[in-house]
Design a protein around this motif. Sequence first.
Motif, PDB file in Angstrom:
ATOM      1  N   VAL A  52       1.088  -1.197  -0.013  1.00  0.00           N
ATOM      2  CA  VAL A  52      -0.043   0.024   0.170  1.00  0.00           C
ATOM      3  C   VAL A  52       0.850   1.303   0.037  1.00  0.00           C
ATOM      4  CG1 VAL A  52      -1.564   1.293   1.182  1.00  0.00           C
ATOM      5  CG2 VAL A  52      -1.839  -1.314   1.016  1.00  0.00           C
ATOM      6  N   ALA A  53       0.595   2.185  -0.909  1.00  0.00           N
ATOM      7  CA  ALA A  53       1.118   3.479  -0.795  1.00  0.00           C
ATOM      8  C   ALA A  53       0.184   4.578  -0.918  1.00  0.00           C
ATOM      9  CB  ALA A  53       2.212   3.498  -2.049  1.00  0.00           C
ATOM     10  N   ARG A  54       0.549   5.723  -0.356  1.00  0.00           N
ATOM     11  CA  ARG A  54      -0.396   6.793  -0.610  1.00  0.00           C
ATOM     12  C   ARG A  54       0.321   8.107  -1.046  1.00  0.00           C
ATOM     13  NH1 ARG A  54      -4.933   5.683   3.002  1.00  0.00           N
ATOM     14  NH2 ARG A  54      -5.809   7.425   1.924  1.00  0.00           N
ATOM     15  N   VAL A  55      -0.516   8.828  -1.775  1.00  0.00           N
ATOM     16  CA  VAL A  55      -0.020  10.191  -2.496  1.00  0.00           C
ATOM     17  C   VAL A  55      -1.109  11.350  -2.174  1.00  0.00           C
ATOM     18  CG1 VAL A  55       0.869   8.695  -4.343  1.00  0.00           C
ATOM     19  CG2 VAL A  55      -1.353   9.553  -4.547  1.00  0.00           C
ATOM     20  N   ALA A  56      -0.332  12.485  -2.378  1.00  0.00           N
ATOM     21  CA  ALA A  56      -1.091  13.664  -2.000  1.00  0.00           C
ATOM     22  C   ALA A  56      -2.406  13.704  -2.627  1.00  0.00           C
ATOM     23  CB  ALA A  56      -0.330  14.903  -2.518  1.00  0.00           C
ATOM     24  N   VAL A  59      -3.713  13.224  -9.217  1.00  0.00           N
ATOM     25  CA  VAL A  59      -2.951  13.351 -10.538  1.00  0.00           C
ATOM     26  C   VAL A  59      -1.515  12.483  -9.899  1.00  0.00           C
ATOM     27  CG1 VAL A  59      -1.487  14.944 -11.347  1.00  0.00           C
ATOM     28  CG2 VAL A  59      -3.822  15.611 -10.811  1.00  0.00           C
ATOM     29  N   GLU A  60      -1.204  12.252  -8.852  1.00  0.00           N
ATOM     30  CA  GLU A  60      -0.078  11.570  -8.331  1.00  0.00           C
ATOM     31  C   GLU A  60      -0.325  10.154  -8.600  1.00  0.00           C
ATOM     32  OE1 GLU A  60       0.135  15.626  -7.298  1.00  0.00           O
ATOM     33  OE2 GLU A  60      -1.184  14.236  -6.467  1.00  0.00           O
ATOM     34  N   LEU A  61      -1.604   9.665  -8.728  1.00  0.00           N
ATOM     35  CA  LEU A  61      -1.740   8.114  -8.651  1.00  0.00           C
ATOM     36  C   LEU A  61      -1.022   7.513  -9.913  1.00  0.00           C
ATOM     37  CD1 LEU A  61      -5.527   8.248  -7.763  1.00  0.00           C
ATOM     38  CD2 LEU A  61      -3.644   7.130  -6.589  1.00  0.00           C
TER      39      LEU A  61
END
Length: 158
Positions: A52-56, A59-61
């Motif tokens: 699992v990763a998280r982004v702001a 658009v960053e996905l």
Amino acid sequence: MAGFGDPHLNTVDAAGLKLGIVGSRWHADLVDHMVARAQAAAQACGVQDVVVARVAGSVELPVVAQALAKRCDAVVALGVVIRGETAHFNYVNDAVTAGLTRVALDEQTPVAHGVLTVESLGQAKDRAGLEDSIEDKGWQSTVAVLDAVLAIRELSKG
């Protein structure tokens, strides 16, 4: 989503596959729940290896989905984009959809587009897999992307 035509994929046998999940931090209360539902779907399908990763934001996905696609059998991208008063909604959704599609094709790895693109917070809540939601995009996107991996593997046998 129109709410009809659902293929009703509850689970698939995806034991041994590695799944990447990337979620945005915008509308974190909803996306956190969608990520949890994606993890639950993966487990129900027999997937033990989940990153699992998280982004702001949404658009960053795609760029993080691409990094995950290099090391996972499938990727689920989750986020929420709610229409505002400017054209920004259209630009974000176009960029995310094109980016996730490009990642899937370039990396030859299925990528699920689980980004809710809705008119209101109420519509997002209806699709986020909450207790009173009518849809569960975290779960549905995960099962669909695992099913795609299995379909590709079946085609590769021939």
